[in-house]
Motif scaffolding. Structure first.
Motif, PDB file in Angstrom:
ATOM      1  N   ILE A  33       0.802  -1.268  -0.087  1.00 31.68           N
ATOM      2  CA  ILE A  33       0.152  -0.024  -0.090  1.00 31.68           C
ATOM      3  C   ILE A  33       0.814   1.056  -0.067  1.00 31.68           C
ATOM      4  O   ILE A  33       0.616   2.375  -0.656  1.00 31.68           O
ATOM      5  CB  ILE A  33      -0.846  -0.052   1.275  1.00 31.68           C
ATOM      6  CG1 ILE A  33      -1.952  -1.194   1.137  1.00 31.68           C
ATOM      7  CG2 ILE A  33      -1.718   1.452   1.467  1.00 31.68           C
ATOM      8  CD1 ILE A  33      -2.997  -0.777   0.046  1.00 31.68           C
ATOM      9  N   GLY A  34       1.802   1.296   0.654  1.00 30.08           N
ATOM     10  CA  GLY A  34       2.839   2.309   0.948  1.00 30.08           C
ATOM     11  C   GLY A  34       3.467   2.664  -0.347  1.00 30.08           C
ATOM     12  O   GLY A  34       3.681   3.739  -1.196  1.00 30.08           O
ATOM     13  N   LEU A  39       4.029   5.630  -5.568  1.00 26.79           N
ATOM     14  CA  LEU A  39       3.955   5.539  -7.082  1.00 26.79           C
ATOM     15  C   LEU A  39       2.817   6.613  -7.520  1.00 26.79           C
ATOM     16  O   LEU A  39       3.005   7.185  -8.271  1.00 26.79           O
ATOM     17  CB  LEU A  39       3.614   4.263  -7.565  1.00 26.79           C
ATOM     18  CG  LEU A  39       4.887   3.261  -7.451  1.00 26.79           C
ATOM     19  CD1 LEU A  39       4.255   1.665  -7.908  1.00 26.79           C
ATOM     20  CD2 LEU A  39       5.979   3.543  -8.163  1.00 26.79           C
ATOM     21  N   LEU A  40       1.627   6.869  -6.808  1.00 22.85           N
ATOM     22  CA  LEU A  40       0.712   7.672  -7.272  1.00 22.85           C
ATOM     23  C   LEU A  40       1.269   9.196  -6.969  1.00 22.85           C
ATOM     24  O   LEU A  40       1.092  10.158  -7.785  1.00 22.85           O
ATOM     25  CB  LEU A  40      -0.633   7.335  -6.555  1.00 22.85           C
ATOM     26  CG  LEU A  40      -1.315   6.346  -6.998  1.00 22.85           C
ATOM     27  CD1 LEU A  40      -2.443   5.776  -5.773  1.00 22.85           C
ATOM     28  CD2 LEU A  40      -1.893   6.245  -8.319  1.00 22.85           C
ATOM     29  N   MET A  41       2.084   9.251  -5.667  1.00 23.32           N
ATOM     30  CA  MET A  41       2.681  10.825  -5.633  1.00 23.32           C
ATOM     31  C   MET A  41       3.626  10.763  -6.760  1.00 23.32           C
ATOM     32  O   MET A  41       3.564  12.213  -7.126  1.00 23.32           O
ATOM     33  CB  MET A  41       3.074  10.759  -4.193  1.00 23.32           C
ATOM     34  CG  MET A  41       2.312  10.431  -3.080  1.00 23.32           C
ATOM     35  SD  MET A  41       0.870  11.738  -3.183  1.00 23.32           S
ATOM     36  CE  MET A  41       1.774  13.045  -3.168  1.00 23.32           C
ATOM     37  N   ALA A  42       4.514  10.121  -7.116  1.00 22.73           N
ATOM     38  CA  ALA A  42       5.092  10.429  -8.438  1.00 22.73           C
ATOM     39  C   ALA A  42       4.624  10.741  -9.545  1.00 22.73           C
ATOM     40  O   ALA A  42       4.860  11.725 -10.364  1.00 22.73           O
ATOM     41  CB  ALA A  42       5.985   9.113  -8.593  1.00 22.73           C
ATOM     42  N   LEU A  43       3.438   9.874 -10.170  1.00 25.80           N
ATOM     43  CA  LEU A  43       2.700  10.296 -11.236  1.00 25.80           C
ATOM     44  C   LEU A  43       2.193  11.598 -10.893  1.00 25.80           C
ATOM     45  O   LEU A  43       1.967  12.354 -12.187  1.00 25.80           O
ATOM     46  CB  LEU A  43       1.451   9.291 -11.302  1.00 25.80           C
ATOM     47  CG  LEU A  43       2.018   7.784 -11.897  1.00 25.80           C
ATOM     48  CD1 LEU A  43       0.853   6.857 -11.641  1.00 25.80           C
ATOM     49  CD2 LEU A  43       2.410   7.983 -13.197  1.00 25.80           C
ATOM     50  N   ILE A  44       1.518  11.958  -9.838  1.00 21.62           N
ATOM     51  CA  ILE A  44       0.919  13.183  -9.684  1.00 21.62           C
ATOM     52  C   ILE A  44       1.765  14.263  -9.725  1.00 21.62           C
ATOM     53  O   ILE A  44       1.628  15.251 -10.300  1.00 21.62           O
ATOM     54  CB  ILE A  44       0.210  13.318  -8.220  1.00 21.62           C
ATOM     55  CG1 ILE A  44      -1.142  12.528  -8.121  1.00 21.62           C
ATOM     56  CG2 ILE A  44      -0.141  14.907  -7.814  1.00 21.62           C
ATOM     57  CD1 ILE A  44      -1.769  12.173  -6.660  1.00 21.62           C
ATOM     58  N   ALA A  45       3.104  14.293  -9.271  1.00 18.13           N
ATOM     59  CA  ALA A  45       4.242  15.156  -9.276  1.00 18.13           C
ATOM     60  C   ALA A  45       4.626  15.220 -10.838  1.00 18.13           C
ATOM     61  O   ALA A  45       4.804  16.555 -11.245  1.00 18.13           O
ATOM     62  CB  ALA A  45       5.284  14.778  -8.372  1.00 18.13           C
ATOM     63  N   VAL A  46       4.735  14.316 -11.672  1.00 21.46           N
ATOM     64  CA  VAL A  46       5.139  14.469 -12.914  1.00 21.46           C
ATOM     65  C   VAL A  46       4.015  15.164 -13.660  1.00 21.46           C
ATOM     66  O   VAL A  46       4.176  16.137 -14.463  1.00 21.46           O
ATOM     67  CB  VAL A  46       5.222  13.124 -13.445  1.00 21.46           C
ATOM     68  CG1 VAL A  46       5.343  13.082 -15.078  1.00 21.46           C
ATOM     69  CG2 VAL A  46       6.435  12.430 -12.892  1.00 21.46           C
ATOM     70  N   GLY A  73       0.873  18.740  -0.894  1.00 21.27           N
ATOM     71  CA  GLY A  73       1.688  18.605   0.203  1.00 21.27           C
ATOM     72  C   GLY A  73       0.861  17.808   1.212  1.00 21.27           C
ATOM     73  O   GLY A  73       1.701  16.935   1.682  1.00 21.27           O
ATOM     74  N   ALA A  74      -0.450  17.964   1.164  1.00 15.17           N
ATOM     75  CA  ALA A  74      -1.013  17.149   2.148  1.00 15.17           C
ATOM     76  C   ALA A  74      -1.224  15.577   1.608  1.00 15.17           C
ATOM     77  O   ALA A  74      -0.886  14.803   2.482  1.00 15.17           O
ATOM     78  CB  ALA A  74      -2.469  17.713   1.913  1.00 15.17           C
ATOM     79  N   LEU A  75      -1.207  15.438   0.532  1.00 16.02           N
ATOM     80  CA  LEU A  75      -1.036  13.939  -0.031  1.00 16.02           C
ATOM     81  C   LEU A  75       0.382  13.360   0.398  1.00 16.02           C
ATOM     82  O   LEU A  75       0.481  12.129   0.886  1.00 16.02           O
ATOM     83  CB  LEU A  75      -1.291  13.907  -1.370  1.00 16.02           C
ATOM     84  CG  LEU A  75      -2.684  14.223  -1.920  1.00 16.02           C
ATOM     85  CD1 LEU A  75      -2.806  14.198  -3.324  1.00 16.02           C
ATOM     86  CD2 LEU A  75      -3.699  12.889  -1.413  1.00 16.02           C
ATOM     87  N   LEU A  76       1.466  14.219   0.134  1.00 19.21           N
ATOM     88  CA  LEU A  76       2.708  13.656   0.530  1.00 19.21           C
ATOM     89  C   LEU A  76       2.723  13.450   1.939  1.00 19.21           C
ATOM     90  O   LEU A  76       3.435  12.584   2.532  1.00 19.21           O
ATOM     91  CB  LEU A  76       3.710  14.827   0.252  1.00 19.21           C
ATOM     92  CG  LEU A  76       4.227  14.708  -1.143  1.00 19.21           C
ATOM     93  CD1 LEU A  76       5.294  16.060  -1.204  1.00 19.21           C
ATOM     94  CD2 LEU A  76       5.088  13.550  -1.796  1.00 19.21           C
ATOM     95  N   TRP A  77       2.204  14.247   3.165  1.00 23.74           N
ATOM     96  CA  TRP A  77       2.247  14.141   4.305  1.00 23.74           C
ATOM     97  C   TRP A  77       1.827  12.960   4.704  1.00 23.74           C
ATOM     98  O   TRP A  77       2.162  11.951   5.450  1.00 23.74           O
ATOM     99  CB  TRP A  77       1.606  15.418   4.810  1.00 23.74           C
ATOM    100  CG  TRP A  77       1.753  15.667   6.224  1.00 23.74           C
ATOM    101  CD1 TRP A  77       2.862  15.286   7.305  1.00 23.74           C
ATOM    102  CD2 TRP A  77       0.848  15.561   7.381  1.00 23.74           C
ATOM    103  NE1 TRP A  77       2.688  15.506   8.491  1.00 23.74           N
ATOM    104  CE2 TRP A  77       1.276  15.804   8.794  1.00 23.74           C
ATOM    105  CE3 TRP A  77      -0.643  15.973   7.119  1.00 23.74           C
ATOM    106  CZ2 TRP A  77       0.489  16.005   9.792  1.00 23.74           C
ATOM    107  CZ3 TRP A  77      -1.391  16.139   8.430  1.00 23.74           C
ATOM    108  CH2 TRP A  77      -0.839  16.120   9.518  1.00 23.74           C
ATOM    109  N   MET A  78       0.543  12.362   3.886  1.00 21.85           N
ATOM    110  CA  MET A  78      -0.266  11.054   4.361  1.00 21.85           C
ATOM    111  C   MET A  78       0.466  10.225   3.919  1.00 21.85           C
ATOM    112  O   MET A  78       0.415   9.223   4.472  1.00 21.85           O
ATOM    113  CB  MET A  78      -1.716  11.285   3.772  1.00 21.85           C
ATOM    114  CG  MET A  78      -2.564  12.343   4.260  1.00 21.85           C
ATOM    115  SD  MET A  78      -4.390  12.058   4.047  1.00 21.85           S
ATOM    116  CE  MET A  78      -4.671  10.371   4.529  1.00 21.85           C
ATOM    117  N   SER A  79       0.973  10.251   2.704  1.00 24.62           N
ATOM    118  CA  SER A  79       1.861   9.006   2.342  1.00 24.62           C
ATOM    119  C   SER A  79       3.145   8.758   3.232  1.00 24.62           C
ATOM    120  O   SER A  79       3.361   7.617   3.354  1.00 24.62           O
ATOM    121  CB  SER A  79       2.247   9.241   0.618  1.00 24.62           C
ATOM    122  OG  SER A  79       1.438   9.561   0.177  1.00 24.62           O
TER     123      SER A  79
END
Length: 157
Positions: A33-34, A39-46, A73-79
């Protein structure tokens, strides 16, 4: 008999002996899950990078850009918390590091419910006062312990 009769001291001692050795701790969220979260955070960042910097012809208003950055930033914090969160079962009770620390002592627990979801196995602890407290189990040992706790602290009918 009340529906919230607590287990006897002998039942509680037998539960702790089954879960032993204590403290039992492990990841709150499964590693996969982590990995998916990162991976989703990387896709969102790109995607954010391509929209904000590589497409100036489709310039967004500054409040929209600020909102996107704050949400990212909030999604990064939760990840980050999903990756580093740890659940611990001890003689005292159950603790989980999360965005805010979750903890409940054995004395506070009235009943529990084990919820075996696909992505996360959860233990819901119903306490004497206040809202129920949710704990996640990311390791097989914690999942087994949660199931045993749920059997001992189930609501009696």
């Amino acid at each position: 008999m009340s529906p919230f009769d607590r287990p006897t001291p002998e039942e509680h001692a037998a539960l702790l002996a089954q879960i032993a050795p204590l403290p039992l701790s492990g990841r709150a969220w499964p590693r996969w899950i982590g990995v998916i979260a990162w991976l989703l955070m990387a896709l969102i960042a790109v995607r954010l990078f391509t929209v904000l910097w590589l497409s100036p012809e489709t310039a967004l208003p500054m409040p929209v850009i600020a909102s996107l950055v704050v949400c990212f930033g909030a999604l990064l914090w939760m990840s980050w918390h999903m990756w580093t969160s740890v659940t611990e079962i001890s003689d005292w009770g159950i603790r989980q590091s999360w965005i805010s620390r979750r903890e409940v002592s054995w004395a506070e627990i009235q009943s529990t419910k084990f919820i075996p979801l696909f992505a996360s196995k959860k233990l819901v602890c119903f306490v004497q006062k206040g809202r129920p407290i949710f704990f996640q189990a990311g390791s097989r040992e914690l999942q087994t312990a949660f199931a045993r706790i749920s059997l001992v602290y189930r609501k009696k009918t």
